[in-house]
Design a protein around this motif. Structure first.
Motif, PDB file in Angstrom:
ATOM      1  N   ARG A 105      17.620  -2.323  13.557  1.00 42.35           N
ATOM      2  CA  ARG A 105      16.900  -1.824  12.372  1.00 42.35           C
ATOM      3  C   ARG A 105      15.580  -2.578  12.175  1.00 42.35           C
ATOM      4  NH1 ARG A 105      19.889   1.700   9.547  1.00 42.35           N
ATOM      5  NH2 ARG A 105      22.167   1.664   9.719  1.00 42.35           N
ATOM      6  N   GLU A 106      15.616  -3.886  12.358  1.00 43.29           N
ATOM      7  CA  GLU A 106      14.393  -4.679  12.187  1.00 43.29           C
ATOM      8  C   GLU A 106      13.370  -4.357  13.267  1.00 43.29           C
ATOM      9  OE1 GLU A 106      15.959  -8.595  12.209  1.00 43.29           O
ATOM     10  OE2 GLU A 106      16.828  -8.432  10.193  1.00 43.29           O
ATOM     11  N   THR A 107      13.840  -4.166  14.499  1.00 47.06           N
ATOM     12  CA  THR A 107      12.930  -3.815  15.585  1.00 47.06           C
ATOM     13  C   THR A 107      12.303  -2.442  15.344  1.00 47.06           C
ATOM     14  OG1 THR A 107      14.243  -5.106  17.156  1.00 47.06           O
ATOM     15  CG2 THR A 107      12.756  -3.453  18.074  1.00 47.06           C
ATOM     16  N   ALA A 108      13.111  -1.490  14.898  1.00 45.86           N
ATOM     17  CA  ALA A 108      12.598  -0.144  14.616  1.00 45.86           C
ATOM     18  C   ALA A 108      11.536  -0.186  13.520  1.00 45.86           C
ATOM     19  CB  ALA A 108      13.749   0.770  14.199  1.00 45.86           C
ATOM     20  N   GLY A 109      11.803  -0.929  12.452  1.00 50.97           N
ATOM     21  CA  GLY A 109      10.838  -1.015  11.356  1.00 50.97           C
ATOM     22  C   GLY A 109       9.539  -1.667  11.781  1.00 50.97           C
ATOM     23  N   ALA A 110       9.644  -2.744  12.574  1.00 51.16           N
ATOM     24  CA  ALA A 110       8.440  -3.455  13.014  1.00 51.16           C
ATOM     25  C   ALA A 110       7.605  -2.605  13.968  1.00 51.16           C
ATOM     26  CB  ALA A 110       8.839  -4.775  13.683  1.00 51.16           C
ATOM     27  N   PHE A 111       8.271  -1.886  14.877  1.00 52.44           N
ATOM     28  CA  PHE A 111       7.506  -1.062  15.816  1.00 52.44           C
ATOM     29  C   PHE A 111       6.889   0.136  15.102  1.00 52.44           C
ATOM     30  CE2 PHE A 111       6.509   1.793  19.243  1.00 52.44           C
ATOM     31  CZ  PHE A 111       6.136   0.952  20.278  1.00 52.44           C
ATOM     32  N   ALA A 112       7.615   0.713  14.162  1.00 50.49           N
ATOM     33  CA  ALA A 112       7.080   1.852  13.410  1.00 50.49           C
ATOM     34  C   ALA A 112       5.833   1.443  12.633  1.00 50.49           C
ATOM     35  CB  ALA A 112       8.132   2.410  12.466  1.00 50.49           C
ATOM     36  N   ALA A 113       5.851   0.240  12.054  1.00 52.40           N
ATOM     37  CA  ALA A 113       4.678  -0.240  11.312  1.00 52.40           C
ATOM     38  C   ALA A 113       3.472  -0.385  12.233  1.00 52.40           C
ATOM     39  CB  ALA A 113       5.009  -1.578  10.646  1.00 52.40           C
ATOM     40  N   ARG A 114       3.710  -0.852  13.457  1.00 50.57           N
ATOM     41  CA  ARG A 114       2.611  -0.985  14.419  1.00 50.57           C
ATOM     42  C   ARG A 114       2.093   0.399  14.830  1.00 50.57           C
ATOM     43  NH1 ARG A 114       0.903  -5.027  17.733  1.00 50.57           N
ATOM     44  NH2 ARG A 114       2.536  -6.349  16.868  1.00 50.57           N
ATOM     45  N   GLN A 115       2.995   1.339  15.003  1.00 51.03           N
ATOM     46  CA  GLN A 115       2.615   2.687  15.437  1.00 51.03           C
ATOM     47  C   GLN A 115       1.810   3.423  14.374  1.00 51.03           C
ATOM     48  OE1 GLN A 115       5.370   5.529  17.747  1.00 51.03           O
ATOM     49  NE2 GLN A 115       5.573   6.229  15.641  1.00 51.03           N
ATOM     50  N   GLN A 116       2.116   3.161  13.102  1.00 54.29           N
ATOM     51  CA  GLN A 116       1.422   3.852  12.010  1.00 54.29           C
ATOM     52  C   GLN A 116      -0.068   3.554  11.982  1.00 54.29           C
ATOM     53  OE1 GLN A 116       3.506   2.769   8.457  1.00 54.29           O
ATOM     54  NE2 GLN A 116       5.128   4.279   8.740  1.00 54.29           N
ATOM     55  N   ALA A 117      -0.471   2.460  12.608  1.00 57.10           N
ATOM     56  CA  ALA A 117      -1.895   2.107  12.628  1.00 57.10           C
ATOM     57  C   ALA A 117      -2.682   2.968  13.604  1.00 57.10           C
ATOM     58  CB  ALA A 117      -2.047   0.630  12.999  1.00 57.10           C
ATOM     59  N   LEU A 118      -1.997   3.817  14.371  1.00 56.16           N
ATOM     60  CA  LEU A 118      -2.654   4.664  15.362  1.00 56.16           C
ATOM     61  C   LEU A 118      -2.483   6.136  15.009  1.00 56.16           C
ATOM     62  CD1 LEU A 118      -1.386   2.907  18.629  1.00 56.16           C
ATOM     63  CD2 LEU A 118      -3.634   2.660  17.575  1.00 56.16           C
ATOM     64  N   PRO A 119      -3.415   6.995  15.435  1.00 53.82           N
ATOM     65  CA  PRO A 119      -3.238   8.439  15.231  1.00 53.82           C
ATOM     66  C   PRO A 119      -2.078   8.937  16.089  1.00 53.82           C
ATOM     67  CG  PRO A 119      -5.157   8.017  16.616  1.00 53.82           C
ATOM     68  CD  PRO A 119      -4.706   6.685  16.099  1.00 53.82           C
ATOM     69  N   PRO A 120      -1.384   9.994  15.673  1.00 46.03           N
ATOM     70  CA  PRO A 120      -0.210  10.490  16.428  1.00 46.03           C
ATOM     71  C   PRO A 120      -0.485  10.753  17.896  1.00 46.03           C
ATOM     72  CG  PRO A 120      -0.367  11.570  14.292  1.00 46.03           C
ATOM     73  CD  PRO A 120      -1.626  10.760  14.445  1.00 46.03           C
ATOM     74  N   GLU A 121      -1.674  11.255  18.205  1.00 46.41           N
ATOM     75  CA  GLU A 121      -1.943  11.589  19.608  1.00 46.41           C
ATOM     76  C   GLU A 121      -2.043  10.334  20.488  1.00 46.41           C
ATOM     77  OE1 GLU A 121      -5.861  11.665  17.281  1.00 46.41           O
ATOM     78  OE2 GLU A 121      -3.793  12.418  17.058  1.00 46.41           O
ATOM     79  N   ALA A 122      -2.164   9.180  19.873  1.00 42.72           N
ATOM     80  CA  ALA A 122      -2.286   7.936  20.648  1.00 42.72           C
ATOM     81  C   ALA A 122      -0.957   7.201  20.792  1.00 42.72           C
ATOM     82  CB  ALA A 122      -3.313   7.010  19.995  1.00 42.72           C
ATOM     83  N   HIS A 123       0.098   7.732  20.168  1.00 44.72           N
ATOM     84  CA  HIS A 123       1.372   7.007  20.176  1.00 44.72           C
ATOM     85  C   HIS A 123       1.929   6.793  21.582  1.00 44.72           C
ATOM     86  CE1 HIS A 123       2.400   7.986  15.683  1.00 44.72           C
ATOM     87  NE2 HIS A 123       1.308   7.240  15.840  1.00 44.72           N
ATOM     88  N   ASP A 124       1.896   7.832  22.409  1.00 44.85           N
ATOM     89  CA  ASP A 124       2.445   7.677  23.751  1.00 44.85           C
ATOM     90  C   ASP A 124       1.619   6.712  24.586  1.00 44.85           C
ATOM     91  OD1 ASP A 124       4.531   9.311  23.212  1.00 44.85           O
ATOM     92  OD2 ASP A 124       3.741  11.075  24.271  1.00 44.85           O
TER      93      ASP A 124
END
Length: 250
Positions: A105-124
């Motif tokens: 759960r902690e890993t998922a939350g931390a990675f999601a927070a990092r991903q939110q800083a990028l536009p969706p098309e850049a996630h992959d």
């Protein structure tokens, strides 16, 4: 065989932790040991459970932490639907690792927070996202500290319970000895038979005190000096009691 020899913590029992996007791209992964037989249990989880919408049958529905095993390896996972992320941890099927749920759960939350800083098309494009590794290492260190603290607390609780049990035993022994002294009743025989003082023809008071002293000594409640002094006093009392009775008739 692939696990580092210096790994001594419970968390080192993990084989792999990875973050996978909804497109199937592995965005971040850390591996401690190769999978048994070279299999890919995370891929099996995605194909046989998630794509077939069977997550709830394995405890992974509604944001819960699911568990899937192929007999050799076990994968525990959590899905963040709002972030389109799957976070999975793999370990040997024979192990029980209760800390994994919180770490996922902690890993998922931390990675999601990092991903939110990028536009969706850049996630992959985050793969391999090496920048997340230090953040994950910090989560692991915190989890290890919590696990160690819980173990220390459990040990302290056991020690406290054992000391309370010991105090209750000592109190019962003292009360039993005092009861025999006041009532003049016969002391209960120890496991080996009647007490020496009782066998001499009486001396139940001395017998009760001797049993209480022996029981306390066996529990480790008295120092060696205190035990020796008690034995001297009991021997003197025993000799005085026998002399007062004038010996046996005959």
């Amino acid at each position: 065989g692939g696990r580092a020899a210096s790994s001594t913590t419970a968390l080192s029992m993990l084989d792999r932790v990875c973050v996978v996007g909804s497109s199937g791209v592995v965005r971040w992964s850390k591996e401690w040991a190769p999978a048994d037989g070279g299999g890919d249990i995370v891929g099996e989880l995605i194909c046989r459970v998630l794509l077939e919408e069977r997550a709830a049958a394995y405890g992974g529905g509604g944001g819960g932490v699911g568990l899937y095993s192929d007999g050799k390896a076990t994968v525990r996972w959590v899905v963040l639907n709002e972030a389109n992320l799957l976070v999975a941890a793999v370990h040997q099927a024979s192990l029980v690792l209760p800390y994994v749920e919180a770490l996922l759960r902690e890993t998922a939350g931390a990675f999601a927070a990092r991903q939110q800083a990028l536009p969706p098309e850049a996630h992959d494009g985050l793969f391999p996202c090496d920048a997340f590794s230090p953040a994950f290492d910090a989560l692991v260190a915190a989890a290890e500290e919590r696990a160690a603290g819980e173990k220390r607390a459990a040990r302290k609780q056991r020690t406290f319970a054992e000391s309370k049990k010991y105090e209750a035993t000592r109190k019962a022994q003292r009360e039993e000895a005092l009861g025999h002294r006041r009532g003049g009743g016969e002391a209960a025989a120890p496991a080996g038979g009647v007490t020496p003082a009782a066998e001499e023809g009486g001396g139940f008071e001395e017998a009760a005190e001797a049993e209480a002293a022996a029981a306390a000594a066996s529990e480790g409640g008295l120092s060696a000096e205190e035990i020796a002094a008690n034995l001297v006093r009991l021997k003197k009392a025993g000799r005085g009691g026998r002399g007062g009775r004038g010996g046996r008739g005959g």
